[in-house]
Design an enzyme around this catalytic site. Sequence first.
Site, mmCIF file in Angstrom:
data_model
loop_
_atom_site.group_PDB
_atom_site.id
_atom_site.type_symbol
_atom_site.label_atom_id
_atom_site.label_comp_id
_atom_site.label_asym_id
_atom_site.label_seq_id
_atom_site.Cartn_x
_atom_site.Cartn_y
_atom_site.Cartn_z
ATOM 1 N N SER A 1 -0.066 -9.613 5.077
ATOM 2 C CA SER A 1 -1.445 -9.307 4.688
ATOM 3 C C SER A 1 -2.346 -8.876 5.838
ATOM 4 C CB SER A 1 -2.065 -10.523 3.992
ATOM 5 O OG SER A 1 -2.101 -11.644 4.863
ATOM 6 N N HIS B 1 0.853 -10.565 -2.100
ATOM 7 C CA HIS B 1 0.144 -9.290 -1.956
ATOM 8 C C HIS B 1 0.979 -8.124 -2.483
ATOM 9 C CE1 HIS B 1 -3.335 -10.646 0.460
ATOM 10 N NE2 HIS B 1 -2.498 -11.585 0.880
ATOM 11 N N LYS C 1 -4.699 -13.010 -6.865
ATOM 12 C CA LYS C 1 -5.018 -11.755 -6.177
ATOM 13 C C LYS C 1 -5.020 -10.613 -7.196
ATOM 14 C CE LYS C 1 -3.729 -13.247 -1.553
ATOM 15 N NZ LYS C 1 -3.642 -14.691 -1.850
#
Length: 455
Positions: free
Chosen positions: A241, A269, A300
């Site tokens: 990330s 992610h 997310k």
Amino acid sequence: KISDSLLASLSALCLCCRLPAMLPAFRGSAIALRRSEVGPGRRWLRQDFRSMGAAVSGKFWKHLEGEVSAMKEAGTYKVERVITSPQASMVTVQNGKGPVLNFCSNNYLGLSSHPALVEAGQKALTSHGFGLSSVRFICGTQDIHKDLEAAISKFHGTEDTILFPSCFDANAGIFEAVLGPEDAVISDSLNHASIIDGIRLCKAQRYRYNHMDMAHLEEQLKDCVEKGTRHRMIVTDGVFSMDGDIAPLKEICDLAQKYDAQVFVDECHATGLLGKTGRGTPELCGVEARVDIINSTLGKALGGATGGDTTGPKALIEVLRNKARPYLFSNTLAPAVAGASLEVFRMISESSDLVEKLLSNVKQFRTQMAAAGFTLSGHDDCPIVPVMLGDARLASELSDEMLSRGVYVVGFSFPVVPKGKARIRVQLSADHTPAQVQSCIDAFIEVGKAKGVIA
């Protein structure tokens, strides 16, 4: 009465706690109590103990105040900007002059405030209540929790799934539950802090390989085999990330097969946004059937609320349900989150439009920023785009200048990233329009020229 043995024990305790200054006062208080046969002596002792405690507590708070001052002096103290609107491509910031473009959120698919998710959450709130007030194995499992676990398994093509309050909890629970001192865990040097903390909790032999360095990974695997380890687990982030790097999963899986190791990937992610249909880095790298364990998050791209999961072989999930401490000792996922998350998986399973729109935005930003002369990090398909600056103060000043132009981005410097590697991390979303992406690019070019970053 306070006996001599009790006095000695408490005195020893003071010494163990490194509080020798308390001893004279304590001994004097104890003697006073012995000499007193009525209440006032006891009250005096209580007051004396209180004053002693206040002195000790005062030292503790002063120590913490010093920690805060040191962080501020070093430039590592974090100040939270307060958002006064729902999460979206445009947000309002407290004390701001107006809406700003948001390019620092993990809201990759733009679903955080999607009307369909809000409606699904409201329906679940009405039908299943606000919370369960229980862990899963007592009375905290509802039908929507089992439905969500089944939906995640179907999406990834795995046998079973277990939900956690967050992926941090999923990472904290797995290694201790499945690995023993006879085993080895081999971890990428830039893995997320939750992976590092989870590995620290287990008793397995720990190895670390240089970031995405397959030759070094093979050296570590050879060493594990030579030492006769029982099981070996290669652990990596799918997407890193801070750097926008994507793990070379094909090469990792090849080495795992060669050295009889399991492959664990943290997909926080990547789930929902990478690969042709959003199945993450295993799909992007063409190794969906070769990755053994996937840990991911609902917090997310998949709505941005909370919750994590481990998905993989049924035997693994059964062990985690019985041994993973964050699962056994944490409240279950809120019904509204479970209900909204079910809607997310329905949406992304039926269409890949958001994945395609996100990739288009990524290509637009990366291509034009590179052409303008900026140094970018990460994979060409990754919506995490670090704009490399080097100097910490420059990163901070540039992010402030961007905000003054209506673009919300954040600068990162040591200790979050290595010294001399300060950057601004830009995160693209499917919710951004091409015009908004262009506005961000134009602001970067204007500020970059003013600061001498580009010519």
